[in-house]
Every structure is written in C-alpha cells, then in structure tokens.
Motif scaffolding. Sequence first.
Motif, PDB file in Angstrom:
ATOM      1  N   LEU A 129       0.850  -1.194   0.000  1.00  0.00           N
ATOM      2  CA  LEU A 129       0.000   0.000   0.000  1.00  0.00           C
ATOM      3  C   LEU A 129       0.884   1.241   0.000  1.00  0.00           C
ATOM      4  O   LEU A 129       1.820   1.345   0.797  1.00  0.00           O
ATOM      5  CB  LEU A 129      -0.908   0.004   1.236  1.00  0.00           C
ATOM      6  N   SER A 130       0.591   2.172  -0.900  1.00  0.00           N
ATOM      7  CA  SER A 130       1.332   3.432  -0.961  1.00  0.00           C
ATOM      8  C   SER A 130       0.393   4.563  -0.589  1.00  0.00           C
ATOM      9  O   SER A 130      -0.623   4.781  -1.248  1.00  0.00           O
ATOM     10  CB  SER A 130       1.857   3.628  -2.389  1.00  0.00           C
ATOM     11  N   THR A 131       0.702   5.261   0.493  1.00  0.00           N
ATOM     12  CA  THR A 131      -0.145   6.383   0.875  1.00  0.00           C
ATOM     13  C   THR A 131       0.649   7.369   1.730  1.00  0.00           C
ATOM     14  O   THR A 131       1.584   6.977   2.426  1.00  0.00           O
ATOM     15  CB  THR A 131      -1.397   5.907   1.648  1.00  0.00           C
ATOM     16  N   THR A 132       0.265   8.637   1.667  1.00  0.00           N
ATOM     17  CA  THR A 132       0.890   9.587   2.583  1.00  0.00           C
ATOM     18  C   THR A 132       0.085   9.669   3.872  1.00  0.00           C
ATOM     19  O   THR A 132       0.643   9.644   4.949  1.00  0.00           O
ATOM     20  CB  THR A 132       0.999  11.002   1.965  1.00  0.00           C
ATOM     21  N   LYS A 133      -1.244   9.741   3.752  1.00  0.00           N
ATOM     22  CA  LYS A 133      -2.041  10.025   4.942  1.00  0.00           C
ATOM     23  C   LYS A 133      -3.124   9.001   5.262  1.00  0.00           C
ATOM     24  O   LYS A 133      -3.739   9.101   6.323  1.00  0.00           O
ATOM     25  CB  LYS A 133      -2.692  11.420   4.834  1.00  0.00           C
ATOM     26  N   GLY A 134      -3.389   8.034   4.391  1.00  0.00           N
ATOM     27  CA  GLY A 134      -4.383   6.998   4.712  1.00  0.00           C
ATOM     28  C   GLY A 134      -5.686   7.574   5.229  1.00  0.00           C
ATOM     29  O   GLY A 134      -6.262   8.491   4.639  1.00  0.00           O
ATOM     30  N   ASN A 135      -6.132   7.031   6.380  1.00  0.00           N
ATOM     31  CA  ASN A 135      -7.394   7.491   6.996  1.00  0.00           C
ATOM     32  C   ASN A 135      -7.174   8.685   7.922  1.00  0.00           C
ATOM     33  O   ASN A 135      -7.689   8.707   9.042  1.00  0.00           O
ATOM     34  CB  ASN A 135      -7.997   6.361   7.835  1.00  0.00           C
ATOM     35  N   ILE A 136      -6.448   9.685   7.474  1.00  0.00           N
ATOM     36  CA  ILE A 136      -6.133  10.811   8.372  1.00  0.00           C
ATOM     37  C   ILE A 136      -7.396  11.549   8.804  1.00  0.00           C
ATOM     38  O   ILE A 136      -7.416  12.187   9.869  1.00  0.00           O
ATOM     39  CB  ILE A 136      -5.118  11.771   7.697  1.00  0.00           C
ATOM     40  N   ASP A 137      -8.478  11.445   8.016  1.00  0.00           N
ATOM     41  CA  ASP A 137      -9.727  12.112   8.411  1.00  0.00           C
ATOM     42  C   ASP A 137     -10.273  11.588   9.741  1.00  0.00           C
ATOM     43  O   ASP A 137     -11.083  12.237  10.386  1.00  0.00           O
ATOM     44  CB  ASP A 137     -10.786  12.016   7.292  1.00  0.00           C
ATOM     45  N   LEU A 138      -9.820  10.400  10.170  1.00  0.00           N
ATOM     46  CA  LEU A 138     -10.298   9.846  11.445  1.00  0.00           C
ATOM     47  C   LEU A 138      -9.797  10.644  12.659  1.00  0.00           C
ATOM     48  O   LEU A 138     -10.324  10.487  13.765  1.00  0.00           O
ATOM     49  CB  LEU A 138      -9.872   8.379  11.594  1.00  0.00           C
ATOM     50  N   ARG A 155     -10.621   4.269  15.771  1.00  0.00           N
ATOM     51  CA  ARG A 155      -9.562   5.251  15.494  1.00  0.00           C
ATOM     52  C   ARG A 155      -8.226   4.580  15.199  1.00  0.00           C
ATOM     53  O   ARG A 155      -7.297   5.213  14.704  1.00  0.00           O
ATOM     54  CB  ARG A 155      -9.391   6.229  16.668  1.00  0.00           C
ATOM     55  N   GLU A 156      -8.115   3.310  15.547  1.00  0.00           N
ATOM     56  CA  GLU A 156      -6.870   2.579  15.265  1.00  0.00           C
ATOM     57  C   GLU A 156      -6.578   2.571  13.761  1.00  0.00           C
ATOM     58  O   GLU A 156      -5.435   2.430  13.339  1.00  0.00           O
ATOM     59  CB  GLU A 156      -6.992   1.139  15.790  1.00  0.00           C
ATOM     60  N   ARG A 157      -7.640   2.744  12.968  1.00  0.00           N
ATOM     61  CA  ARG A 157      -7.457   2.703  11.514  1.00  0.00           C
ATOM     62  C   ARG A 157      -6.747   3.942  10.977  1.00  0.00           C
ATOM     63  O   ARG A 157      -6.465   4.029   9.774  1.00  0.00           O
ATOM     64  CB  ARG A 157      -8.798   2.469  10.821  1.00  0.00           C
ATOM     65  N   ALA A 158      -6.438   4.908  11.841  1.00  0.00           N
ATOM     66  CA  ALA A 158      -5.562   6.013  11.416  1.00  0.00           C
ATOM     67  C   ALA A 158      -4.120   5.521  11.285  1.00  0.00           C
ATOM     68  O   ALA A 158      -3.298   6.158  10.627  1.00  0.00           O
ATOM     69  CB  ALA A 158      -5.629   7.164  12.412  1.00  0.00           C
ATOM     70  N   TYR A 159      -3.827   4.380  11.917  1.00  0.00           N
ATOM     71  CA  TYR A 159      -2.515   3.740  11.702  1.00  0.00           C
ATOM     72  C   TYR A 159      -2.501   3.143  10.293  1.00  0.00           C
ATOM     73  O   TYR A 159      -3.412   2.396   9.933  1.00  0.00           O
ATOM     74  CB  TYR A 159      -2.285   2.626  12.721  1.00  0.00           C
ATOM     75  N   LEU A 160      -1.466   3.473   9.551  1.00  0.00           N
ATOM     76  CA  LEU A 160      -1.434   3.038   8.151  1.00  0.00           C
ATOM     77  C   LEU A 160      -1.389   1.521   8.026  1.00  0.00           C
ATOM     78  O   LEU A 160      -2.000   0.946   7.130  1.00  0.00           O
ATOM     79  CB  LEU A 160      -0.238   3.672   7.421  1.00  0.00           C
ATOM     80  N   TRP A 161      -0.686   0.843   8.941  1.00  0.00           N
ATOM     81  CA  TRP A 161      -0.616  -0.621   8.847  1.00  0.00           C
ATOM     82  C   TRP A 161      -1.983  -1.228   9.139  1.00  0.00           C
ATOM     83  O   TRP A 161      -2.308  -2.307   8.653  1.00  0.00           O
ATOM     84  CB  TRP A 161       0.452  -1.214   9.778  1.00  0.00           C
ATOM     85  N   LYS A 162      -2.778  -0.518   9.968  1.00  0.00           N
ATOM     86  CA  LYS A 162      -4.111  -1.053  10.311  1.00  0.00           C
ATOM     87  C   LYS A 162      -5.044  -0.970   9.111  1.00  0.00           C
ATOM     88  O   LYS A 162      -5.754  -1.938   8.802  1.00  0.00           O
ATOM     89  CB  LYS A 162      -4.689  -0.273  11.505  1.00  0.00           C
ATOM     90  N   THR A 163      -5.028   0.155   8.423  1.00  0.00           N
ATOM     91  CA  THR A 163      -5.889   0.260   7.242  1.00  0.00           C
ATOM     92  C   THR A 163      -5.431  -0.738   6.170  1.00  0.00           C
ATOM     93  O   THR A 163      -6.247  -1.350   5.475  1.00  0.00           O
ATOM     94  CB  THR A 163      -5.985   1.711   6.714  1.00  0.00           C
ATOM     95  N   ALA A 164      -4.110  -0.943   6.070  1.00  0.00           N
ATOM     96  CA  ALA A 164      -3.591  -1.949   5.126  1.00  0.00           C
ATOM     97  C   ALA A 164      -4.082  -3.346   5.512  1.00  0.00           C
ATOM     98  O   ALA A 164      -4.424  -4.169   4.653  1.00  0.00           O
ATOM     99  CB  ALA A 164      -2.066  -1.909   5.089  1.00  0.00           C
ATOM    100  N   GLU A 165      -4.138  -3.599   6.806  1.00  0.00           N
ATOM    101  CA  GLU A 165      -4.595  -4.911   7.300  1.00  0.00           C
ATOM    102  C   GLU A 165      -6.087  -5.127   6.995  1.00  0.00           C
ATOM    103  O   GLU A 165      -6.497  -6.226   6.612  1.00  0.00           O
ATOM    104  CB  GLU A 165      -4.363  -4.952   8.816  1.00  0.00           C
ATOM    105  N   ILE A 166      -6.874  -4.050   7.130  1.00  0.00           N
ATOM    106  CA  ILE A 166      -8.313  -4.128   6.824  1.00  0.00           C
ATOM    107  C   ILE A 166      -8.494  -4.521   5.353  1.00  0.00           C
ATOM    108  O   ILE A 166      -9.297  -5.385   5.013  1.00  0.00           O
ATOM    109  CB  ILE A 166      -8.992  -2.759   7.086  1.00  0.00           C
ATOM    110  N   ILE A 167      -7.711  -3.887   4.485  1.00  0.00           N
ATOM    111  CA  ILE A 167      -7.803  -4.174   3.045  1.00  0.00           C
ATOM    112  C   ILE A 167      -7.315  -5.598   2.769  1.00  0.00           C
ATOM    113  O   ILE A 167      -7.937  -6.360   2.033  1.00  0.00           O
ATOM    114  CB  ILE A 167      -6.978  -3.143   2.232  1.00  0.00           C
ATOM    115  N   LYS A 168      -6.208  -5.961   3.406  1.00  0.00           N
ATOM    116  CA  LYS A 168      -5.657  -7.314   3.254  1.00  0.00           C
ATOM    117  C   LYS A 168      -6.696  -8.358   3.663  1.00  0.00           C
ATOM    118  O   LYS A 168      -6.898  -9.361   2.967  1.00  0.00           O
ATOM    119  CB  LYS A 168      -4.404  -7.446   4.131  1.00  0.00           C
ATOM    120  N   ASN A 169      -7.351  -8.124   4.792  1.00  0.00           N
ATOM    121  CA  ASN A 169      -8.338  -9.110   5.276  1.00  0.00           C
ATOM    122  C   ASN A 169      -9.529  -9.222   4.338  1.00  0.00           C
ATOM    123  O   ASN A 169     -10.081 -10.302   4.149  1.00  0.00           O
ATOM    124  CB  ASN A 169      -8.824  -8.740   6.684  1.00  0.00           C
TER     125      ASN A 169
END
Lengths: 84, 223, 394
Positions: free
Chosen positions: C112-121, C132-146
Amino acid sequence: MDELINNLKIEIIEALNLEDVKAEDIDTEAPLFNEGLGLDSIDALELIVLIEKKHGIKIQSADEGKQILYSVKTIAEFIIKNKK
Amino acid sequence: MIKLVAKKLVRNISNNIISKSCRITNNTIIVNDKLLFENNNVPFNVFIKNAYKYFINNYPKFFKMDNLSKLGIIAVELLSDEFKSIDGKEIGVVLVNSASSLDADQTFQKTIVKDNYFPSPSVFVYTLPNIVIGEICIKHKIYGESSFFVSQNFDSTFIYNIVCDLFSRQGINTAIVGWLDFIDNDYLASLCIIKKISQQKSNYNEMINFTIENFNNTIKNDI
Amino acid sequence: MKLETWNLIFEIMNKVYFIADNIISSLGFTTSENIDAIEKQITGINKISDKTLYQQPFYASQIKNVFLCNEFSKLSDYKEYTKFEKMCILSITDAINKIDIEFTTPDTLFILSTTKGNIDLLNLNCCPTVSRERAYLWKTAEIIKNYFNFYNTPIVVSNACISGVIAIITASRLIEQGLYKNIIVCGADILTEFVISGFQSFMALSPQICKPFDINRNGLNLGEGCGTIILSNKPNKENNIIYCAGAITNDANHISGPSRTAEGLSIAINKAIKQSDTNLNENNCFVSAHGTATPYNDEMEAIAFERNKINNFPTVGLKGYFGHTLGAAGVIESIASIHSLKSNIIHSTLGFEEHGVSIPVNIVTKTTEKENEFCIKVASGFGGCNATAIFQKI
C-alpha cells in the motif's frame, strides 16, 4: 510602537522555537532572513500565520509577505497600518 | 537450474556486517549495548534536549523539529562516526515504524479545530514520516537511496531483503537502518549501521554478520 | 566479484511485467474511463464549495461519495469501510478481476502506498463508528488485506509524494530477486480538511486549475484518487510492458523546498538511466514529469532534465487531470505511462500554455500519436526525496 515591537519579538521567538534567543538579542531593523536569525521559507510562512492569529491581519501571498517580513520593524509598521 | 544458482548468488554476496547500533527508549541512550546517557524522571522534550546539548549542541535547527525527527537525529548522530568518511551518494537510509507521523499529525490537527483555525506550516511539514529521513540526510549530506515503511512490527526479513538489494545492485555500501517510532510519549529508536564487508578494515573487535537473525536481535522492537 | 558474474546475475534476474491495473479518480472508476478522458484532454478538477473541507471554494479533483458508495455496495456494506478503504478495495478488485491468478497464496504480496491513509479519522466527527486505530497506516492496510484474504502481512510505503514510485520500484526489485511471483501495488490518498489546510498554509494551492511548467503557474491542486497495478514475474498476453530500472535519492538540502540545483533528482535520473543500460533518446523515450505546477518544483525538474540531457524528450505532466493525488500520484501516472507505451499515444500536459521554466523543456501540449519504447517516470517530494523509474515496451 515600542511595546508592539517587544511583543512581536517574544511572539517570534515562541512561534519559531528560537532556542536560547532573547528578545533583546533581536535587532529591530536587521533582516530576519538569510542572515541574522537564519530563518527559512517555513519560518516565513509561520510568521504569516502569527500575524493573522495574534494581530488579525491576513497576508494574501508569499510575495506580499517578503517585504512585510523583512525585519521586526517592517512587521510592526505593517500591523499598525492595517489595524482597524 | 541456472536461475536458482543466480538467485542464491544474489542473496549470498550480501556478506555484510552490522557495525554499530543505537537504542533510545525510556530516557536512556544505549550504543553497542553500552549505556551512554540517562536522564530519569523527565519528560521526553527535556530528555531529548539534554541529549542534544550533550552530544551535538551546535545545530539550532534541532529545536524546530518534531519529536520523531529529534529522536532520529540524536540516534543517527551517535552512529555517524561509522559513515562520516563515506561518499554521501553511497549511503542509504531505510526506516520503519508503526505510528508513521501520527504524533505530528495530532499536533497539526489541534491547529485546525473549528474556533481556533490557524493551520501551522511548520507543524504540517512534519506530518510525513519520511521528513526525519530528510533531516538526517541534510545534517549528514546523504544523497543515497532512502525509504520509509510502516508496519505494526519490525519485519526483519523484509528489510533485510531491501538492504541486500541496496548493497548488491543500487550502489550503496553503508546503510542506516532500523525502527524509529514516537506516539503519545512512547518512543523507541533502534537503529544500526550495516556495511558492505569489502569496505571493512576489520578493526572491529566483534564483527556481527548481517543475517536476518542477528538483524532481528539488534533491532528488537519490543516497545 | 568479477564483472562477468555480475552480468550473469543481471541477465537472469526475473523480468517484471505489469499485468493489470485500475485507476479510480473523479474521471472514472476504471483505467479505460480515465485514459479516455486524458486522451480527450478532459480535466477532473472542479471548483468545490464544501465548508467541511475548506472555508472558501477551492479547485480540486474529488470523487463523489455517492458514486463511491453505490459502486462499493455491489461488493460489501459501505458503512463498514472508510472512504480511503473503499477506494482501495474497489480499485484492487477491478485490477484482480482482469486476470486469472490466485492472489491468496504466499507468493503474492500487497503493498500500500499512501501519505495520509485514513487521516480524516483524527477528526472525531468523521466516521464515528469506525475504530480510530485505523488512522494507523498498517491497520488500514490490514483491513484491506483481510477483505481480500491475502496471505502475507502487507507492506506500507509512506514517503511523501514519491510513495507510489517507491512502491513500484520496491515491488519490482522483490520480484527480480525471486522473492514473490505477484505483487499488488495500490496507491491512494483522499481529500481532507487536514491536507487542504496544510497545503493552504504553505500557500501552495492554485486559485485556478493548475498549469504545469507554464509561465503563469501559481501552485498545485489537490486530488483524491487510487491506482492499482499488478506486477508479475510472468507476462500475460495483452501486456508487454516491463520494469526496466529505478533509483531513489535525497537532496540533502531542505525539508520542504525543492533543491535549486536539482541535485537529488539529477542523481536519481542519472542512476536509473545508467541502470537501464539502454540508449534512450527523444525518438524512443518520453518523460512523465512530476509537474505539480508550483513555481519551484517545475523549475527544479527542468534543471534535472537538462543536467541529464533529456529536456528534449517529449515530456508529459498529468496533474492538470487528477490534481496532485499524493501517495496515489506515482501509481496513477505510471499506469497512464504504461498505457501510453502500449497504445503509442502520448498524453498532453493540460493547463500548459506558455513555456515558463528557465530551461527549454519539450512539453507535449496535445494528445499525439507516437511510437515509444521507453518512459522515464520521475517524482519528487517533501523531505527532499526523489525517485525515477523507467518502463520499457518489449
């Protein structure tokens, strides 16, 4: 004017994290950028925010900012001129 | 068959060493397993300022940096004797963390709240994790390859592969590598220097081979 | 090691093929919709009046939430995912569906390539039900992976505006080394109050549609978008574009200002050209510029092009179509370049009218038919970072 200049110096030191610099160290008429305090482009942008936040005056462009931000004195003059 | 042999070659030519490591956490600075600096019972900003005064003290730009950059600048300073004679184009930087720039992000978010909306450019610029790499490169004149990855834990196998490729094909012979994380006043810098062995004058008492296992043991990111 | 051995290794390194892709932007939800719009020189940038994003109207490229949720409802419950995640999942789904490969095996990696991911959270009013954990870039990547059931822990590249090009270079090297068979690179960023206010505080936003390399350029437009590109060690029949070379450097100069000497970007282009070991010239190669349309960026690029004697190559900037999509830009613009190579059509630099950098650069001003074998993709970003990738048609 003198009070404004002194306040400005204190605000600048705080906003730009100038460690170990005191208000009396800043020469009112000396250029703020390149020489002197060694400020850079991000500092200039931060000063524009400071002038809006503390003195309620908006600087519209970076070009306009260049002349206003030349020295503490030019900033003070700009604030007095534009204060309603 | 020939493909297989070649693959092995690529992996094995990375006969490199871990030449120095630095770990900063819980108000202590440890270099090569030796405690170098300690400043108990003070908040991070006091601790890191004291460390700056002790180890650097001639780089006022330091005070403009965010927490992550301050942490990185101090850690790399303590490793810098390992690369100060190397051409900046041949030095690489690969950093990893979990929180990206969320510490600076939260600071910036506070400058854009509804009734006090004054977005700060000097905070915003640090809302990217790779800015600390920029700060390191500026201070030490490093022009080589650098990248910032984000993962929950340090994936030593992945970073090992990235570093081996830097050495074997990207013209890098010294790399600053490791974990650099700061969030909610919890922090860990665990960095090391990896060197191409051909560069070595073998004046190291203990040479640690750059293997996945040794690398993992060196970084140990149990925050 | 002897030179012959090195050459042997290079010879039999795995080739890396670009086998499928997708672009989601305000111009459309598929690659072909986006490429069609570019070829017709249609911009995706509009005047936006949305006070939750910025007090005054501003120009940007925005994906309508209604369209996104509509499309996403065909896949899954749209309330479960953030806007950022919806874009990524839709984009990856479309790319994956184009090819018949099993992606849930250990030989596939997701980057995953991103500067800010879910920064709106960080704004607590945004998506109140989402952790709010989904503001962590690895967490949002994990959500997509799952969602896709990928086997490996994903890799996140977050390296300012060159993230997308780094992701493609990293993926290519991993495949070349034989560590993975297939790598899915997805680059995305969304339009948020956070990023708009930040760029505004830098006085970097243009009050009109941006004008890359133009004399009157006065800043960039932000954009949201997502690009997915699948890299493989095996070709598939419609795809004849491979990764040829790549380099990443730092300016060691300033954390936000582009280098006046273009030192870092010049080195990156030079290293990539050397690594490609081919004779690139204005007849077989075009340049896909970063071209943000800020005064300093475009000037810096022009200097780097001249230092590498590629300023006479046809040069394309795509920010006038998508705006600056940050972590997605490198991926989206690489996909456009790859389609350019495939279809022998060079895209135009929308917004460019009058040459405005100090070095003559051969800017492409209208959609042009031209056979090319290579494309040099460059990117530069905050933190003084620069990247160059070279793509080749075989």
